[in-house]
Design a protein around this motif. Structure first.
Motif, PDB file in Angstrom:
ATOM      1  N   LYS A  85       0.828  -1.201   0.000  1.00  0.00           N
ATOM      2  CA  LYS A  85       0.000   0.000   0.000  1.00  0.00           C
ATOM      3  C   LYS A  85       0.864   1.253   0.000  1.00  0.00           C
ATOM      4  N   ARG A  86       0.562   2.160  -0.914  1.00  0.00           N
ATOM      5  CA  ARG A  86       1.311   3.408  -0.991  1.00  0.00           C
ATOM      6  C   ARG A  86       1.175   4.219   0.299  1.00  0.00           C
ATOM      7  N   GLU A  87      -0.017   4.166   0.914  1.00  0.00           N
ATOM      8  CA  GLU A  87      -0.226   4.926   2.141  1.00  0.00           C
ATOM      9  C   GLU A  87       0.745   4.485   3.235  1.00  0.00           C
ATOM     10  N   SER A  88       1.012   3.202   3.316  1.00  0.00           N
ATOM     11  CA  SER A  88       1.971   2.702   4.308  1.00  0.00           C
ATOM     12  C   SER A  88       3.362   3.230   4.030  1.00  0.00           C
TER      13      SER A  88
ATOM     14  N   GLU B 249       4.097   6.049   2.420  1.00  0.00           N
ATOM     15  CA  GLU B 249       4.117   7.484   2.694  1.00  0.00           C
ATOM     16  C   GLU B 249       4.275   7.760   4.182  1.00  0.00           C
ATOM     17  N   THR B 250       3.598   6.960   5.008  1.00  0.00           N
ATOM     18  CA  THR B 250       3.707   7.123   6.453  1.00  0.00           C
ATOM     19  C   THR B 250       5.101   6.778   6.948  1.00  0.00           C
TER      20      THR B 250
END
Length: 254
Positions: A38-41, A43-44
């Protein structure tokens, strides 16, 4: 700045060993392509690493693997180092309770996904005539572990893939090695502890750490340090090898 302007591709980069490796390669001047589900992971976890290319991909799907390699080359023109790190531990159960789905999923991600990563990265590295690959295996690829037969099978297989691919590409300027950690103080170990003794995770940790001669888990950064060495020019005569990094576990007589 040992890796200044070198292009480093890392899978499973949003946590654990992959994240530690990303930070260490960044500190050494590398240009990074970082892959996770996941890209969100990503980015975080690594949004503060300047200039990193973040790529969402499912390593169990060859089309995604081919895409993350292509996106890395599109962004940077080459791949100098591949840290083939993405993996899962699967269910912690005795063999009579193991499901077909769990076995299939663990082998698909840990073996086939890693092999497809090698397939597409090697194609690019052969064009360049150079490259260093580090596969994340495990001491579970050298030993047995009750309740973890799917994971253990996958890491034994990955060590076999590591040896074979290293021989295939030895004359092309590409080196292929693997690291074999024992327990590392990451989220994966939290999962293993919970699977081993649900509700008594602290006791499980004590037991696991007591089995290590150095008396503790490894830190992810310690595994990443070995990865950096194997990817560096200092390891120029090392290929087809797999290195235990297990706090002395390999020295214990059975």
């Amino acid at each position: 700045m040992e890796f200044k302007d070198k292009v480093v591709l890392i899978t499973g980069a949003a946590g654990g060993i992959g994240l530690a490796a990303a930070r260490k390669f960044a500190a050494e001047g590398a240009k990074l392509a970082l892959v996770d589900l996941k890209r969100e992971s990503l980015e975080t976890a690594v949004g503060d690493i300047e200039g990193a290319v973040l790529i969402a991909a499912d390593v169990s799907k060859e089309v995604d693997v081919e895409a993350y390699v292509a996106k890395t080359v599109e962004a940077f023109g080459r791949i100098d180092v591949f840290v083939n790190n993405a993996g899962i531990n699967g269910d912690f159960k005795p063999i009579e309770e193991q499901s077909f789905e769990n076995y299939s999923n663990v082998l698909l991600i840990n073996v086939i996904g890693a092999a497809m990563g090698l397939k597409h990265v090697v194609k690019q590295m052969k064009v360049q005539g150079s490259g260093a690959i580090v596969n994340t295996a495990s001491n579970g690829g050298l030993l047995g572990a009750p309740g973890m037969s799917a994971y253990v099978a996958s890491k034994h297989a990955l060590i076999g893939v590591n040896k074979s691919v290293a021989l295939e590409v030895a004359s092309t300027g590409i080196r292929v090695n693997a690291v074999c950690p024992s327990g590392v103080d990451t989220q994966m170990m939290r999962s293993i502890e919970s699977n081993a003794r649900k509700g008594e995770e602290a006791e499980a940790r004590k037991q696991f750490e007591a089995a290590v001669p150095l008396g503790r888990y490894a830190e992810a950064e310690e595994i990443a340090d070995l990865m950096l060495f194997l990817a560096s020019d200092r390891a120029s005569f090392i290929t087809g090898a797999y290195y235990r990094i297990d706090g002395g576990g390999g020295a214990v007589s059975v």
